[in-house]
Design a protein around this motif. Sequence first.
Motif, mmCIF file in Angstrom:
data_model
loop_
_atom_site.group_PDB
_atom_site.id
_atom_site.type_symbol
_atom_site.label_atom_id
_atom_site.label_comp_id
_atom_site.label_asym_id
_atom_site.label_seq_id
_atom_site.Cartn_x
_atom_site.Cartn_y
_atom_site.Cartn_z
ATOM 1 N N THR A 215 0.853 -1.193 0.000
ATOM 2 C CA THR A 215 0.000 0.000 0.000
ATOM 3 C C THR A 215 0.883 1.235 0.000
ATOM 4 O OG1 THR A 215 -1.604 -1.207 1.369
ATOM 5 C CG2 THR A 215 -1.929 1.161 1.121
ATOM 6 N N TYR A 216 0.512 2.211 -0.838
ATOM 7 C CA TYR A 216 1.210 3.501 -0.884
ATOM 8 C C TYR A 216 0.175 4.619 -0.819
ATOM 9 C CZ TYR A 216 3.671 7.606 -2.631
ATOM 10 O OH TYR A 216 4.173 8.873 -2.759
ATOM 11 N N GLU A 217 0.506 5.682 -0.073
ATOM 12 C CA GLU A 217 -0.411 6.818 0.069
ATOM 13 C C GLU A 217 0.378 8.124 0.001
ATOM 14 O OE1 GLU A 217 -4.002 7.450 3.010
ATOM 15 O OE2 GLU A 217 -2.147 8.068 3.998
ATOM 16 N N TYR A 218 -0.148 9.083 -0.747
ATOM 17 C CA TYR A 218 0.456 10.416 -0.858
ATOM 18 C C TYR A 218 -0.597 11.458 -0.522
ATOM 19 C CZ TYR A 218 2.215 14.750 -2.915
ATOM 20 O OH TYR A 218 2.593 16.047 -3.101
ATOM 21 N N ILE A 219 -0.238 12.405 0.367
ATOM 22 C CA ILE A 219 -1.139 13.483 0.770
ATOM 23 C C ILE A 219 -0.403 14.805 0.631
ATOM 24 C CG2 ILE A 219 -2.405 14.525 2.690
ATOM 25 C CD1 ILE A 219 -3.026 11.798 3.744
ATOM 26 N N ASN A 220 -1.038 15.760 -0.016
ATOM 27 C CA ASN A 220 -0.503 17.112 -0.150
ATOM 28 C C ASN A 220 -1.584 18.082 0.298
ATOM 29 O OD1 ASN A 220 0.666 19.526 -0.770
ATOM 30 N ND2 ASN A 220 1.197 19.010 -2.879
ATOM 31 N N GLU A 221 -1.319 18.779 1.395
ATOM 32 C CA GLU A 221 -2.294 19.709 1.960
ATOM 33 C C GLU A 221 -1.715 21.115 1.975
ATOM 34 O OE1 GLU A 221 -5.086 20.276 5.947
ATOM 35 O OE2 GLU A 221 -3.791 18.527 5.709
ATOM 36 N N ALA A 222 -2.422 22.043 1.353
ATOM 37 C CA ALA A 222 -1.969 23.430 1.278
ATOM 38 C C ALA A 222 -2.203 24.126 2.616
ATOM 39 C CB ALA A 222 -2.699 24.169 0.162
ATOM 40 N N PRO A 223 -1.432 25.173 2.918
ATOM 41 C CA PRO A 223 -1.629 25.889 4.188
ATOM 42 C C PRO A 223 -2.889 26.736 4.166
ATOM 43 C CG PRO A 223 0.039 26.975 2.868
ATOM 44 C CD PRO A 223 -0.297 25.708 2.144
ATOM 45 N N VAL A 224 -3.345 27.090 5.355
ATOM 46 C CA VAL A 224 -4.480 28.011 5.525
ATOM 47 C C VAL A 224 -3.895 29.341 5.983
ATOM 48 C CG1 VAL A 224 -6.629 28.482 6.747
ATOM 49 C CG2 VAL A 224 -6.042 26.129 6.102
ATOM 50 N N LYS A 225 -3.990 30.350 5.129
ATOM 51 C CA LYS A 225 -3.400 31.651 5.409
ATOM 52 C C LYS A 225 -4.506 32.660 5.701
ATOM 53 C CE LYS A 225 0.441 30.861 2.206
ATOM 54 N NZ LYS A 225 1.193 31.384 1.038
ATOM 55 N N ARG A 226 -4.350 33.375 6.809
ATOM 56 C CA ARG A 226 -5.252 34.479 7.151
ATOM 57 C C ARG A 226 -6.709 34.126 6.838
ATOM 58 N NH1 ARG A 226 -0.804 36.702 4.803
ATOM 59 N NH2 ARG A 226 -1.800 36.901 2.787
ATOM 60 N N PRO A 227 -7.309 33.227 7.593
ATOM 61 C CA PRO A 227 -8.640 32.736 7.230
ATOM 62 C C PRO A 227 -9.745 33.771 7.351
ATOM 63 C CG PRO A 227 -8.007 31.945 9.395
ATOM 64 C CD PRO A 227 -6.811 32.627 8.829
ATOM 65 N N HIS A 228 -9.529 34.858 8.111
ATOM 66 C CA HIS A 228 -10.608 35.830 8.322
ATOM 67 C C HIS A 228 -10.012 37.185 8.616
ATOM 68 C CE1 HIS A 228 -14.329 37.598 9.890
ATOM 69 N NE2 HIS A 228 -14.953 36.600 9.275
ATOM 70 N N SER A 229 -10.727 38.236 8.261
ATOM 71 C CA SER A 229 -10.234 39.595 8.514
ATOM 72 C C SER A 229 -10.131 39.875 10.008
ATOM 73 C CB SER A 229 -11.152 40.615 7.849
ATOM 74 O OG SER A 229 -12.472 40.529 8.372
ATOM 75 N N ASN A 230 -10.885 39.168 10.833
ATOM 76 C CA ASN A 230 -10.800 39.369 12.279
ATOM 77 C C ASN A 230 -9.547 38.742 12.879
ATOM 78 O OD1 ASN A 230 -13.252 40.628 12.108
ATOM 79 N ND2 ASN A 230 -14.440 38.927 12.934
ATOM 80 N N PHE A 231 -8.832 37.988 12.056
ATOM 81 C CA PHE A 231 -7.584 37.376 12.539
ATOM 82 C C PHE A 231 -6.498 38.446 12.525
ATOM 83 C CE2 PHE A 231 -4.031 34.193 12.042
ATOM 84 C CZ PHE A 231 -4.259 33.555 13.242
ATOM 85 N N THR A 232 -6.565 39.372 13.461
ATOM 86 C CA THR A 232 -5.694 40.528 13.480
ATOM 87 C C THR A 232 -5.568 41.034 14.913
ATOM 88 O OG1 THR A 232 -5.416 42.785 12.641
ATOM 89 C CG2 THR A 232 -7.656 42.057 13.065
ATOM 90 N N MET A 233 -4.614 41.966 15.113
ATOM 91 C CA MET A 233 -4.484 42.661 16.394
ATOM 92 C C MET A 233 -4.855 44.131 16.274
ATOM 93 S SD MET A 233 -0.997 40.934 17.956
ATOM 94 C CE MET A 233 -1.339 41.622 19.585
ATOM 95 N N ASN A 234 -5.248 44.544 15.093
ATOM 96 C CA ASN A 234 -5.686 45.926 14.874
ATOM 97 C C ASN A 234 -7.204 45.945 14.781
ATOM 98 O OD1 ASN A 234 -5.995 48.587 14.229
ATOM 99 N ND2 ASN A 234 -5.101 48.433 12.175
ATOM 100 N N PHE A 235 -7.842 46.411 15.855
ATOM 101 C CA PHE A 235 -9.303 46.416 15.908
ATOM 102 C C PHE A 235 -9.881 47.808 15.671
ATOM 103 C CE2 PHE A 235 -7.683 43.148 18.851
ATOM 104 C CZ PHE A 235 -8.175 42.019 18.220
#
Length: 365
Positions: A215-235
């Motif tokens: 059995t062989y398995e290959y997985i390629n998962e892309a990153p999750v970048k900045r999922p939401h505008s609220n993901f910030t420190m500037n409110f």
Amino acid sequence: MNPRLSWFAALMGSASLVALTATIANAQQMAQTAAGEVPEQVLVTGSLIHGTAAVGLPVTNLGVQDLTETGNPTIGDLFRTIPQAQVSPGPTAVIGGGHQERETDVNIRGLDSTGPRSLMMIDGVRYPHQADGLCSTDPSIIPALALDRVDVLADGASATYGSDAIAGVINVVLKRGFDGATTMLHFQEPDRGGQEYQASQLWGRTWNGGDVTLTYEYINEAPVKRPHSNFTMNFSPWGLDNEIPIGASLPGTVWTGKPSVTNGNGVANVGTVCANCYSVPAGAGANFNASLNSGIGPTAAGSAATLTWGQLLSHPGVSNLVDPPQQGWEVAGQQKNSFVATFDQRLFPGVSFFFTGFYTNRRVT
């Protein structure tokens, strides 16, 4: 008749009536079972009592069909369907936010918070815990197509398996004796990044007295970048304060004495306006060059790239400011390759040879 003998005869008659009633009831129950009732199956996973059947424990069985029905791509994700198991969502921050590991940690009954309390076995052989701190249990190191079934004992089994099985036991049983080939392709597209591609191939062959399964398995998962505008420190866009720290400028910030910070409206200790701060200019200094000076770096004061007060004074305030959450990834990308091989051969009656091996490599960006 003697009164005592009369009382004894009455007592024995009552006892005989009770015994006869119990015998009739047991006979009726046996007749009902023989008439077509199927007795409940008890699966015994381990016992230290020789010659005595152990009391059945709550064992949950998972198979390839469960992966198909639930849509979970890996064995670790499949444990989300078991109420007794707590599965980490994927990334596990270790030491700092920049160090993320993508193991899928399966925690039975939530008892692994202070150390490993769940035992994982592969074909009945105990497998060590994983991750840097050796505290994660990740069945996903085995490809999904290589799975025959997973036996999950979500109850204490330390008397049989040792202290690392206080919470329970996970036994991953590999597929053996498979004849044919199976291909599985999986793709998922979340709404905020993290696209995942999975390709698996299973091949097996059987013959008289033996079999081989690969059995062989290959997985390629892309990153999750900045999922939401609220993901910030500037409110400030929502009428609140800008909480980006003054030290969040690149390459850095220097201040004389205690930083005098305001939000620009006179509110102290909040914001990015600093009267006695100076930003390190972008490009100041230099990266270490291993090819110079025999690769040992600076050997004398002032021999490396320097930063002068004149350069700092030319950059008053806090410039080069970055929003820290916007620079990071919510979930890191990963690429994983997994391979499993099983082999069985009967040498002569009563003697057989078997082999089990697997390899998994996970790379995280």
